[in-house]
Design a protein around this motif. Structure first.
Motif, PDB file in Angstrom:
ATOM      1  N   SER A 180       4.132 -27.706  15.439  1.00 27.53           N
ATOM      2  CA  SER A 180       4.231 -28.819  14.499  1.00 27.53           C
ATOM      3  C   SER A 180       5.674 -29.271  14.343  1.00 27.53           C
ATOM      4  N   GLN A 182       7.400 -31.606  11.439  1.00 29.95           N
ATOM      5  CA  GLN A 182       7.118 -32.272  10.167  1.00 29.95           C
ATOM      6  C   GLN A 182       5.614 -32.335   9.966  1.00 29.95           C
ATOM      7  N   ASP A 183       5.023 -33.529   9.882  1.00 22.76           N
ATOM      8  CA  ASP A 183       3.580 -33.621   9.662  1.00 22.76           C
ATOM      9  C   ASP A 183       2.812 -33.888  10.950  1.00 22.76           C
ATOM     10  N   ASP A 232       8.549 -38.982  17.179  1.00 23.30           N
ATOM     11  CA  ASP A 232       9.656 -38.472  16.360  1.00 23.30           C
ATOM     12  C   ASP A 232      10.036 -37.046  16.725  1.00 23.30           C
TER      13      ASP A 232
END
Length: 271
Positions: A180, A182-183, A232
């Motif tokens: 993972s 972040q989200d 990202d």
């Protein structure tokens, strides 16, 4: 670092035209789109022969754990081209890249032997045959592109780092291996037969990114949704964002996270 030959490894209908000149065939838009899709990419996993040196001496030099190859589809011959190699660091060289932490026991690093064959940015200006010859004969400097290392904030977890310091947290539970940023979450989960792993986007279980067995990793083509979801966590703040670079980073993330899963499953010995 010297090049390692792939030869020491072991890895796990025609259409006839009609005589009726008045009969013509046409492709529907959906068929044309399928024809334009790049072929599935297969990455065989090859393991070196067992080392004869005593275990206590193996850590004095980097220990090659496995090689990830790419199945060439650019000629009539099926050729396995070395792409990545996975190493256990020596006890004298634990800093393998400037922007990633020092490596310790159980950590591994990944070097690139050759650019991904199916991405245009890695083969611009070369014919298919030249690209394959270069992969075999050209002396390529081994560049560290990622590591699987301890999480500095949680010793019980691992991180999958790119060489520029971008890191994905690796964790496991309930038979699922997660990476993972972040989200953004990707999950490796065993299929119904329990023999292979399937990599999915956690927020959309129907979106399959890759499949993995003991002997290979398979990837298809990714849509814009997958790239945008993961972007990202693939490109650093100074990195470019071309489609080829995103796909290269995504291939790298899939393969390095697969190495972590292989270590957790006992397929390779990283102790």
């Amino acid at each position: 670092m010297q090049s390692t030959s792939s030869s020491i490894y072991s890895s796990g209908s025609s259409t006839h035209s009609s005589n009726n000149s008045s009969t013509t065939t046409s492709s529907t838009p959906s068929q044309q789109q399928q024809q334009q899709q790049p072929p599935k990419q297969t990455f065989p996993i090859a393991y070196p022969p067992p080392l004869k040196a005593p275990t206590c001496f193996r850590r004095f030099t980097p220990n090659l754990l496995l090689q990830i190859q790419q199945l060439s589809t650019t000629s009539n011959k099926r050729r396995h081209i070395p792409i990545l190699e996975v190493w256990q660091p020596s006890i004298f060289n634990t800093r393998v890249a400037k922007k990633v932490p020092k490596l310790g026991s159980g950590d591994v690093y990944v070097t690139q032997c050759e650019g991904f064959l199916h991405l245009r940015s890695n083969s611009e200006g070369q014919t298919d045959r030249e690209r394959e010859v270069n992969a075999d004969d050209k002396e390529v400097e081994r560049r560290v592109i990622g590591v699987v290392a301890r999480n500095a904030q949680d010793e019980g977890k691992r991180m999958v780092y790119f060489e520029d310091g971008v890191g994905w947290e690796a964790s496991s539970g309930d038979g699922v291996y997660r990476v993972s940023f972040q989200d953004r979450v990707l999950e490796w989960e065993k299929d119904v037969q329990g023999e292979r792993f399937v990599l999915r986007i956690a927020d959309s279980r129907r979106v399959k990114v890759a499949r993995m067995s003991r002997t290979s990793v398979e990837m298809g083509s990714w849509g814009r949704r997958v790239r945008e979801y993961l972007k990202d966590g693939l490109i650093s703040e100074y990195g470019a964002e071309t489609k080829e670079e995103l796909d290269g980073r995504l291939c790298t993330l899939v393969l390095i996270s697969g190495v972590w899963v292989a270590g957790q499953e006992g397929w390779i010995n990283t102790s």
